[in-house]
Design an enzyme around this catalytic site. Structure first.
Site, PDB file in Angstrom:
ATOM      1  N   ASP A  34       0.831  -1.200   0.000  1.00  0.00           N
ATOM      2  CA  ASP A  34       0.000   0.000   0.000  1.00  0.00           C
ATOM      3  C   ASP A  34       0.867   1.253   0.000  1.00  0.00           C
ATOM      4  O   ASP A  34       0.547   2.242  -0.645  1.00  0.00           O
ATOM      5  CB  ASP A  34      -0.907   0.007   1.234  1.00  0.00           C
ATOM      6  CG  ASP A  34      -1.951  -1.087   1.134  1.00  0.00           C
ATOM      7  OD1 ASP A  34      -2.086  -1.676   0.049  1.00  0.00           O
ATOM      8  OD2 ASP A  34      -2.612  -1.350   2.149  1.00  0.00           O
ATOM      9  N   TYR A  37       2.099   1.918  -3.380  1.00  0.00           N
ATOM     10  CA  TYR A  37       0.988   2.402  -4.205  1.00  0.00           C
ATOM     11  C   TYR A  37       0.730   3.882  -3.918  1.00  0.00           C
ATOM     12  O   TYR A  37       0.606   4.704  -4.826  1.00  0.00           O
ATOM     13  CB  TYR A  37      -0.267   1.571  -3.923  1.00  0.00           C
ATOM     14  CG  TYR A  37      -1.493   2.058  -4.650  1.00  0.00           C
ATOM     15  CD1 TYR A  37      -1.763   1.649  -5.953  1.00  0.00           C
ATOM     16  CD2 TYR A  37      -2.377   2.955  -4.051  1.00  0.00           C
ATOM     17  CE1 TYR A  37      -2.874   2.099  -6.626  1.00  0.00           C
ATOM     18  CE2 TYR A  37      -3.485   3.413  -4.718  1.00  0.00           C
ATOM     19  CZ  TYR A  37      -3.742   2.983  -6.008  1.00  0.00           C
ATOM     20  OH  TYR A  37      -4.846   3.448  -6.675  1.00  0.00           O
ATOM     21  N   GLU A 112     -40.553   2.943 -18.858  1.00  0.00           N
ATOM     22  CA  GLU A 112     -39.390   2.791 -17.961  1.00  0.00           C
ATOM     23  C   GLU A 112     -39.772   3.194 -16.554  1.00  0.00           C
ATOM     24  O   GLU A 112     -40.770   3.873 -16.342  1.00  0.00           O
ATOM     25  CB  GLU A 112     -38.273   3.757 -18.390  1.00  0.00           C
ATOM     26  CG  GLU A 112     -37.727   3.507 -19.750  1.00  0.00           C
ATOM     27  CD  GLU A 112     -36.943   4.717 -20.259  1.00  0.00           C
ATOM     28  OE1 GLU A 112     -36.540   5.584 -19.460  1.00  0.00           O
ATOM     29  OE2 GLU A 112     -36.763   4.781 -21.483  1.00  0.00           O
ATOM     30  N   LYS A 114     -39.562   5.491 -13.367  1.00  0.00           N
ATOM     31  CA  LYS A 114     -39.187   6.874 -13.062  1.00  0.00           C
ATOM     32  C   LYS A 114     -38.401   6.825 -11.757  1.00  0.00           C
ATOM     33  O   LYS A 114     -38.967   6.669 -10.677  1.00  0.00           O
ATOM     34  CB  LYS A 114     -40.426   7.749 -12.925  1.00  0.00           C
ATOM     35  CG  LYS A 114     -40.092   9.209 -12.791  1.00  0.00           C
ATOM     36  CD  LYS A 114     -41.347  10.060 -12.948  1.00  0.00           C
ATOM     37  CE  LYS A 114     -41.034  11.541 -12.882  1.00  0.00           C
ATOM     38  NZ  LYS A 114     -40.381  11.932 -11.649  1.00  0.00           N
ATOM     39  N   ASP A 116     -36.440   7.820  -8.560  1.00  0.00           N
ATOM     40  CA  ASP A 116     -36.599   8.980  -7.689  1.00  0.00           C
ATOM     41  C   ASP A 116     -35.235   9.458  -7.196  1.00  0.00           C
ATOM     42  O   ASP A 116     -34.775   9.102  -6.119  1.00  0.00           O
ATOM     43  CB  ASP A 116     -37.495   8.609  -6.498  1.00  0.00           C
ATOM     44  CG  ASP A 116     -38.016   9.853  -5.803  1.00  0.00           C
ATOM     45  OD1 ASP A 116     -37.803  10.961  -6.330  1.00  0.00           O
ATOM     46  OD2 ASP A 116     -38.633   9.708  -4.732  1.00  0.00           O
ATOM     47  N   TYR A 221     -30.853   7.469 -19.120  1.00  0.00           N
ATOM     48  CA  TYR A 221     -32.122   7.189 -19.806  1.00  0.00           C
ATOM     49  C   TYR A 221     -32.352   7.975 -21.085  1.00  0.00           C
ATOM     50  O   TYR A 221     -33.375   7.813 -21.727  1.00  0.00           O
ATOM     51  CB  TYR A 221     -33.304   7.394 -18.845  1.00  0.00           C
ATOM     52  CG  TYR A 221     -33.397   8.787 -18.272  1.00  0.00           C
ATOM     53  CD1 TYR A 221     -33.741   9.867 -19.070  1.00  0.00           C
ATOM     54  CD2 TYR A 221     -33.137   9.023 -16.930  1.00  0.00           C
ATOM     55  CE1 TYR A 221     -33.816  11.138 -18.560  1.00  0.00           C
ATOM     56  CE2 TYR A 221     -33.218  10.293 -16.399  1.00  0.00           C
ATOM     57  CZ  TYR A 221     -33.552  11.353 -17.224  1.00  0.00           C
ATOM     58  OH  TYR A 221     -33.617  12.614 -16.723  1.00  0.00           O
ATOM     59  N   LYS A 309     -47.473   9.044 -12.172  1.00  0.00           N
ATOM     60  CA  LYS A 309     -47.013   9.173 -10.782  1.00  0.00           C
ATOM     61  C   LYS A 309     -47.776   8.203  -9.896  1.00  0.00           C
ATOM     62  O   LYS A 309     -49.008   8.180  -9.918  1.00  0.00           O
ATOM     63  CB  LYS A 309     -47.286  10.607 -10.280  1.00  0.00           C
ATOM     64  CG  LYS A 309     -46.365  11.652 -10.893  1.00  0.00           C
ATOM     65  CD  LYS A 309     -45.017  11.605 -10.202  1.00  0.00           C
ATOM     66  CE  LYS A 309     -44.115  12.757 -10.577  1.00  0.00           C
ATOM     67  NZ  LYS A 309     -44.514  14.053 -10.117  1.00  0.00           N
ATOM     68  N   CYS A 403     -30.842   9.878  31.776  1.00  0.00           N
ATOM     69  CA  CYS A 403     -31.058   8.700  30.915  1.00  0.00           C
ATOM     70  C   CYS A 403     -32.127   7.789  31.527  1.00  0.00           C
ATOM     71  O   CYS A 403     -32.019   7.407  32.695  1.00  0.00           O
ATOM     72  CB  CYS A 403     -29.750   7.925  30.753  1.00  0.00           C
ATOM     73  SG  CYS A 403     -29.970   6.325  29.929  1.00  0.00           S
ATOM     74  N   CYS A 406     -30.350   4.422  32.810  1.00  0.00           N
ATOM     75  CA  CYS A 406     -29.349   4.292  33.870  1.00  0.00           C
ATOM     76  C   CYS A 406     -29.267   5.491  34.805  1.00  0.00           C
ATOM     77  O   CYS A 406     -28.492   5.474  35.769  1.00  0.00           O
ATOM     78  CB  CYS A 406     -27.973   4.001  33.284  1.00  0.00           C
ATOM     79  SG  CYS A 406     -27.204   5.427  32.510  1.00  0.00           S
ATOM     80  N   CYS A 421     -26.492   9.729  26.378  1.00  0.00           N
ATOM     81  CA  CYS A 421     -26.324   9.344  27.775  1.00  0.00           C
ATOM     82  C   CYS A 421     -24.822   9.312  28.058  1.00  0.00           C
ATOM     83  O   CYS A 421     -24.048   8.792  27.250  1.00  0.00           O
ATOM     84  CB  CYS A 421     -26.932   7.961  27.990  1.00  0.00           C
ATOM     85  SG  CYS A 421     -26.314   7.156  29.471  1.00  0.00           S
ATOM     86  N   CYS A 426     -23.809   2.356  31.178  1.00  0.00           N
ATOM     87  CA  CYS A 426     -25.254   2.339  30.910  1.00  0.00           C
ATOM     88  C   CYS A 426     -25.659   0.965  30.367  1.00  0.00           C
ATOM     89  O   CYS A 426     -25.138   0.511  29.345  1.00  0.00           O
ATOM     90  CB  CYS A 426     -25.610   3.422  29.900  1.00  0.00           C
ATOM     91  SG  CYS A 426     -27.332   3.399  29.403  1.00  0.00           S
TER      92      CYS A 426
HETATM   93  S1  IVH Z   1     -37.239  11.165 -19.388  1.00  0.00           S
HETATM   94  C1  IVH Z   1     -37.524  15.673 -21.339  1.00  0.00           C
HETATM   95  N1  IVH Z   1     -36.926   8.973 -18.028  1.00  0.00           N
HETATM   96  O1  IVH Z   1     -38.051  12.545 -13.930  1.00  0.00           O
HETATM   97  C2  IVH Z   1     -37.523  14.974 -20.043  1.00  0.00           C
HETATM   98  N2  IVH Z   1     -36.965  11.011 -16.824  1.00  0.00           N
HETATM   99  O2  IVH Z   1     -39.694  15.396 -15.035  1.00  0.00           O
HETATM  100  C3  IVH Z   1     -37.095  13.573 -20.242  1.00  0.00           C
HETATM  101  N3  IVH Z   1     -36.653  10.736 -14.408  1.00  0.00           N
HETATM  102  O3  IVH Z   1     -36.222  14.959 -13.112  1.00  0.00           O
HETATM  103  C4  IVH Z   1     -37.134  12.845 -18.971  1.00  0.00           C
HETATM  104  N4  IVH Z   1     -36.444   8.541 -14.406  1.00  0.00           N
HETATM  105  O4  IVH Z   1     -34.655  13.203 -14.231  1.00  0.00           O
HETATM  106  C5  IVH Z   1     -37.032  10.302 -17.958  1.00  0.00           C
HETATM  107  N5  IVH Z   1     -36.634   6.919 -16.989  1.00  0.00           N
HETATM  108  C6  IVH Z   1     -36.726   8.244 -16.916  1.00  0.00           C
HETATM  109  C7  IVH Z   1     -36.646   8.941 -15.693  1.00  0.00           C
HETATM  110  C8  IVH Z   1     -36.774  10.327 -15.679  1.00  0.00           C
HETATM  111  C9  IVH Z   1     -36.459   9.639 -13.659  1.00  0.00           C
HETATM  112  C10 IVH Z   1     -36.740  12.097 -13.867  1.00  0.00           C
HETATM  113  C11 IVH Z   1     -35.986  13.142 -14.643  1.00  0.00           C
HETATM  114  C12 IVH Z   1     -36.708  14.411 -14.297  1.00  0.00           C
HETATM  115  C13 IVH Z   1     -38.101  13.945 -14.050  1.00  0.00           C
HETATM  116  C14 IVH Z   1     -38.985  14.272 -15.242  1.00  0.00           C
END
Ligand code: IVH
Length: 661
Positions: A34, A37, A112, A114, A116, A221, A309, A403, A406, A421, A426
């Site tokens: 290491d 390295y 696909e 969405k 989060d 995407y 959604k 606490c 204890c 605490c 404890c």
């Molecule tokens: S397509 C022109 N595909 O969702 C917009 N968006 O309002 C094209 N998001 O914050 C978006 N997964 O980042 C697309 N498979 C997916 C997605 C995706 C998440 C998010 C995107 C954006 C919001 C769309």
């Protein structure tokens, strides 16, 4: 050294370091120490500091982030990042379908997840990642290139030397989120409300080392710009992204039938809680890119796509009481006792309130009617108080000064969100530390759950974790509800745990800030518990991802006389303290791989033995039973077969990322 010499030396250093990274992380067979390295890496960084214009985006110094950025610069997006129109029910989707077909006739859709997380925009020039930005206001985003470079699923270099702009979603897997919050809670820091906030917070850290430790991922995407590549369909664009080394979500539907699209969405509405990451809906996109151009966009959103959604998973209930739990580092966590309510697939009767600040910020009182949800799809949490439902009989809650377990003083250190605490003895802290020691990722002692630990402590049979190894059958039989068989099984499980890995043992000790991952890193780099105990702060911080805070905590732990005695007792009991090589069973176990084409660095044989070392199997032909196809240059018919069977195709870089776990 003049610039030409520096250039030559830099190229040598980069090649050498890449080689050693591979030997270390992938083959698990380091060729140098290491310290040697680190010397190479330091020389590289120093030379790059002297000649900043010689820094290349794919230099190994860039993976760990090099030096922290000075605030974030801004980046103007080539084209504004639009958002998506929303659909909330099948009727909205049918209406979208009508609008689309009226405008362009028959269509095919790609559906696909969405994800989060947060949008990221990645720009490649001549195949190299040159910038990565947040969405910002849609026109101008923040330059978070250094942080994005730490994410293994963001390729630094594409397969082809092309110009490309890609959009994707950066996210934090549920598990990583839960672990991060757990660690933050124990460390007295504020917690993130959900994985999305955690991902955003991590990517907005100025120090890329922090982002690097957060286990972020990016699903790409959309191809936004690809002047050299002519793409006719969105689905083809996704396949192209996969070929270039991006992580594309494999779960998607291509269909001409809106009925089928709706069915697919309904199916995932139920199943989504089982995914390892959070999705907040599904995105339905027209497949033909010609039709995209025909449909165009409004000022806000494209007309060729819509976001379905999922209904928010929230429930209304009442806080009946607030209880306090004392954790193994003494943190007092307030928990709301709720009137039981159904929420996201289970009945919930408790919700964490995290800390005093959270209670004050949300103005939570005992008796309040509240909205609850599950953070990271798992941890029930109070979102907000429905103040209009107050009757006046609600009671304030305040953190105690003593606490509850204890009677020692409770303090809140400056800069911490937690109350702790201060009692060194404890019993709650001791109980939690034994429960932690026995838990799955630690010493994994089956049958040693909270109830038995409580009994052992109450009976005075153990005073620390090492005492577990000195228990005998008769002592266990003296405990209530402990039969012959359970006693035998427990003794066997304790015995067996002596053979556990060093990484498990280090994690099990419950040293502050040292999680399971740090346990593995320490075991891997230092090789024995004895070396971890005697390592200097410098030695510790030279390990990637181990910072000053953790190093100080490790040093402090092993300097404590009481802890030294526990270790001595563990060693005497025959608990393993040596690193034995490969630590974890990986996702490769039982998986079937097919190799095709020429890989850029690995020979067939090397790739095969890497896969097999991790429990995978390599076979000669592609069938439905194949889990992955690893494809290099000129892949031939196996590749086409994999495509037709919808089998995930990996390139060498992705295979290596997977192997790294
Ligand atoms: S397509 C022109 N595909 O969702 C917009 N968006 O309002 C094209 N998001 O914050 C978006 N997964 O980042 C697309 N498979 C997916 C997605 C995706 C998440 C998010 C995107 C954006 C919001 C769309």
């Amino acid at each position: 050294m003049d610039k030409d010499e520096a250039k030559k030396r830099l190229a040598e250093l980069r090649n050498e370091i890449v080689e050693h990274n591979k030997a270390y992380y992938v083959m698990d067979r380091p060729k140098i120490s290491d310290a040697q390295y680190d010397k190479l890496l330091r020389e590289l960084i120093k030379l790059e500091e002297t000649y900043p214009d010689l820094v290349t985006p794919d230099s190994p110094s860039q993976r760990v982030g090099g030096k922290p950025a000075q605030g974030f610069r801004t980046i103007r997006h080539r084209a504004p990042l639009l958002s998506l129109g929303n659909a909330f029910n099948p009727g909205d989707l049918q209406a979208f379908h009508r609008r689309v077909t009226e405008a362009v006739g028959d269509v095919e859709y790609v559906v696909e997840f969405k994800i989060d997380g947060l949008t990221v925009a990645l720009v490649y020039q001549d195949g190299l990642l040159v910038s990565g930005a947040t969405r910002g206001d849609g026109e101008i985003g923040e330059d978070i290139t250094q942080n994005l470079k730490t994410i293994p699923t963001v390729p630094l270099k594409l397969k082809s030397s092309i110009n490309l702009e890609v959009r994707g979603e950066a996210f934090m897997p549920k598990k990583a989120f839960l672990k991060l919050n757990e660690e933050r809670e124990e460390a007295g820091e504020s917690v993130f409300a959900n994985p999305r906030n955690a991902a955003a917070g991590s990517l907005r850290q100025l120090d890329p080392k922090v982002a690097a430790s957060r286990q972020l991922q990016v699903f790409s995407y959309q191809v936004l710009y690809s002047p050299e590549i002519d793409l006719a369909e969105h689905e083809k664009a996704l396949e192209f992204l996969e070929e270039q080394g991006f992580l594309v979500n494999p779960q998607r539907l291509v269909s001409r039938s809106m009925e089928e699209v709706i069915q697919y969405i309904e199916n995932w509405t139920e199943k989504r809680h089982q995914l390892p990451y959070e999705i907040d809906g599904m995105v339905i996109k027209v497949n033909s890119l010609t039709q995209h151009r025909q449909l165009g966009a409004t000022a806000k959103a494209p007309r060729w796509a819509i976001a379905y959604k999922f209904p928010a998973e929230e429930a209304e209930t009442q806080i009946i009481d607030v209880e306090l739990n004392v954790g193994r580092t003494g943190v007092l966590t307030p928990t709301a006792v709720l009137a039981p309510v159904r929420l996201a697939g289970s009945t919930v009767s408790r919700a964490t309130l995290h800390n005093e600040d959270n209670i004050r910020d949300k103005d939570i009182k005992i008796g309040d009617v509240v909205l609850v949800h599950k953070a990271g799809d798992i941890i029930p949490e109070v979102i907000k108080v429905l103040k209009e439902k107050r009757t006046g009989s609600e009671k304030d809650f305040s953190m105690p000064e003593i606490c509850p377990e204890c009677g020692s003083h409770v303090v809140r250190f400056s800069g911490e969100a937690a109350h702790r605490c201060t009692g060194g003895a404890c019993p709650a802290q001791l109980r939690e530390s034994v429960i932690h020691f026995a838990s799955r990722d630690a010493m994994d002692i089956e049958g040693l759950g909270p109830a038995v630990v409580g009994q052992l402590l109450a009976a005075g049979l153990i005073k620390d974790v090492a005492d577990l190894y000195y228990l005998n059958r008769e002592q266990l039989l003296g405990l209530s509800r402990m039969g012959e068989k359970s006693a035998h099984n427990l003794i066997t499980a304790i015995e067996k745990s002596r053979e556990n890995s060093l990484a498990q043992l280090i994690f099990a000790l419950g040293i502050r800030f040292v999680g399971a991952k740090a346990g593995k890193l320490l075991a891997h780099h230092l090789g024995s518990l004895e070396r971890v105990m005697s390592a200097s702060e410098e030695e510790l911080t030279s390990i990637p991802e181990i910072g000053i805070k953790m190093a100080t905590s490790i040093r402090a732990y092993f300097q404590e006389e009481q802890n030294k005695q526990i270790i001595e007792k563990l060693i005497k009991a025959g608990v393993n303290t040596q690193h034995k090589g490969k630590e974890v069973e990986t996702s490769f176990t039982g998986k079937t791989f097919v190799l095709t084409g020429t890989l850029p660095n690995l020979s067939r044989k090397e790739a095969q033995s890497l896969i097999e070392e991790q429990g995978g199997k390599v076979t000669g032909s592609v069938s439905k039973a194949t889990n992955f196809v690893v494809a290099g240059e000129n892949p031939g018919s196996k590749y086409d077969k994999a495509v037709s069977l919808n089998i995930p195709i990996l390139d060498e870089e992705k295979l290596l990322v997977l192997l790294k776990g």
